[in-house]
Structures are given as structure tokens and as C-alpha cells.
Design a protein around this motif. Structure first.
Motif, short mmCIF file in Angstrom:
data_model
loop_
_atom_site.label_atom_id
_atom_site.label_comp_id
_atom_site.label_asym_id
_atom_site.label_seq_id
_atom_site.Cartn_x
_atom_site.Cartn_y
_atom_site.Cartn_z
N MET A 1 0.83 -1.18 0.00
CA MET A 1 0.00 0.00 0.00
C MET A 1 0.88 1.26 0.00
SD MET A 1 -3.12 -1.10 -0.04
CE MET A 1 -4.15 0.19 0.43
N SER A 2 2.17 1.12 0.26
CA SER A 2 3.04 2.29 0.26
C SER A 2 3.13 2.92 -1.14
CB SER A 2 4.42 1.95 0.78
OG SER A 2 5.00 0.92 0.02
N ALA A 3 2.87 2.12 -2.16
CA ALA A 3 2.90 2.67 -3.52
C ALA A 3 1.76 3.66 -3.71
CB ALA A 3 2.78 1.54 -4.53
N TYR A 4 0.71 3.50 -2.93
CA TYR A 4 -0.43 4.40 -3.03
C TYR A 4 -0.40 5.49 -1.96
CZ TYR A 4 -2.18 0.70 -6.01
OH TYR A 4 -2.33 -0.22 -6.99
N GLY A 5 0.65 5.48 -1.12
CA GLY A 5 0.79 6.52 -0.13
C GLY A 5 0.23 6.14 1.23
N VAL A 9 0.29 0.30 9.86
CA VAL A 9 1.07 0.17 11.09
C VAL A 9 0.62 -1.07 11.88
CG1 VAL A 9 1.67 1.31 13.27
CG2 VAL A 9 1.38 2.66 11.19
N GLN A 10 -0.65 -1.27 12.00
CA GLN A 10 -1.15 -2.39 12.80
C GLN A 10 -2.50 -2.81 12.23
OE1 GLN A 10 -1.87 -1.39 16.87
NE2 GLN A 10 -0.98 -3.32 17.56
N THR A 11 -2.77 -4.14 12.33
CA THR A 11 -4.03 -4.65 11.80
C THR A 11 -4.66 -5.57 12.83
OG1 THR A 11 -3.13 -4.63 9.58
CG2 THR A 11 -5.10 -5.92 9.91
N LEU A 12 -5.89 -5.39 13.10
CA LEU A 12 -6.62 -6.24 14.03
C LEU A 12 -7.29 -7.35 13.24
CD1 LEU A 12 -7.69 -6.80 16.89
CD2 LEU A 12 -9.62 -5.34 16.31
N ILE A 13 -6.92 -8.61 13.58
CA ILE A 13 -7.52 -9.76 12.90
C ILE A 13 -8.52 -10.38 13.89
CG2 ILE A 13 -7.12 -11.99 11.85
CD1 ILE A 13 -4.32 -10.99 11.17
N VAL A 14 -9.77 -10.44 13.53
CA VAL A 14 -10.83 -10.86 14.42
C VAL A 14 -11.25 -12.31 14.17
CG1 VAL A 14 -13.11 -10.26 15.32
CG2 VAL A 14 -11.67 -8.50 14.32
N ASP A 15 -11.36 -12.72 13.02
CA ASP A 15 -11.89 -14.04 12.71
C ASP A 15 -10.86 -14.85 11.94
OD1 ASP A 15 -13.68 -16.09 12.56
OD2 ASP A 15 -14.75 -15.28 10.81
N ILE A 16 -10.21 -15.80 12.68
CA ILE A 16 -9.23 -16.67 12.03
C ILE A 16 -9.92 -17.99 11.76
CG2 ILE A 16 -7.06 -17.88 12.30
CD1 ILE A 16 -6.20 -15.71 14.22
#
Length: 155
Positions: A1-5, A9-16
Motif C-alpha cells: 500500500m506504500s505505492a499508493y501513499g 502500522v497495525q491490523t486487528l484480525i478478528v476471525d481466524i
């Protein structure tokens, strides 16, 4: 996503949702751990039960021994009183005569109880005037030997 600016930083994963094989393996691991814990607890409970049972049996045997000792002491006290009373009331008798009479009485009481017991099948007991005298002699000799053994000092 850095290519799009954008920078994530952090992602919350709720349903594994892992693979079914992974789920099954994890469930088996948890089940095995619980079964192992249950087996340990069951073994510990059985150990405690056996210990308590053994302690109860030991206490019962101890109390039974005390009861037998008291019973024998009561018999000895009763015999002593009987010998003294009989010797005083019947002139010319000795303590030996009275004890032989008591032994004969107990001999016949024992024979009666053996015969009356429902579980007795066959008991061979010498019977006759000589046999009773032999029993009295054996008891008297045993008492004398015990008395001599307790009075003498071992070197």
C-alpha cells in the motif's frame, strides 16, 4: 500500500479460520491434556482411598488387640477371684486343684462351642480323663516356662 501513499502500522484480525485438519489437531491436543490431567487426579484419589483404607484397617486391628488384651485381663482377674473364693470356701483344696477344675470346665465349654458352631466340619480333639489332664499339664508347663523366661536374664 506504500505505492499508493498508505502505510499500514497495525491490523486487528478478528476471525481466524484455520484449516479443518489444524482445528482437529488442536482439539486432540487439548483433549489429550485434559485426559492426562483427569487420569492423574483419578490415580491420586485412588491412592488416598487406599491409604485411608489401610489406616482404618490398622486402627481396627489395634483396637481389636486392645479388646483382646482387656478380655484376657478380665479372664485372669475372674480366675484369680474364683480360685481365691473356692480355696477359702472349700477347706483342703489348693489353688492347683481349683485351676485344674477351671481348666476342665473351659475344656468342656470349648468342645461345646466347637460342636455348636455351624461352620465346623471336623475337629479332632483328644478326649478322656488323660487328655484333659494332658491339656492342664501343657497349660501349666507353658505358664511356668513363660514365667521362668520373663524372670531369667539373658546373658
Amino acid at each position: 500500500m506504500s505505492a499508493y501513499g498508505y502505510e499500514i502500522v497495525q491490523t486487528l484480525i478478528v476471525d481466524i479460520e484455520p484449516d479443518d485438519r489444524v482445528k482437529k489437531a488442536m482439539n486432540e491436543i487439548n483433549a489429550a491434556a485434559r485426559l492426562r490431567l483427569a487420569a492423574n487426579e483419578k490415580a491420586e484419589a485412588e491412592k488416598i482411598i487406599q491409604i485411608k483404607r489401610a489406616e482404618g484397617e490398622a486402627e481396627a486391628k489395634y483396637l481389636s488387640g486392645l479388646g483382646i488384651a482387656r478380655q484376657r485381663q478380665a479372664i485372669v482377674d475372674g480366675l484369680r477371684d474364683s480360685v481365691l473364693g473356692f480355696s477359702v470356701n472349700v477347706p483342703g483344696t489348693t489353688a492347683k486343684d481349683v485351676m485344674e477344675m477351671v481348666l476342665v470346665t473351659q475344656y468342656f465349654d470349648t468342645m461345646k462351642e466347637i460342636g455348636a458352631a455351624s461352620k465346623s466340619t471336623a475337629v479332632f480333639i483328644p478326649h478322656g480323663p488323660g487328655a484333659v489332664r494332658d491339656v492342664a499339664t501343657q497349660i501349666r508347663d507353658g505358664l511356668l516356662q513363660a514365667s521362668f523366661g520373663s524372670d531369667s536374664k539373658c546373658v
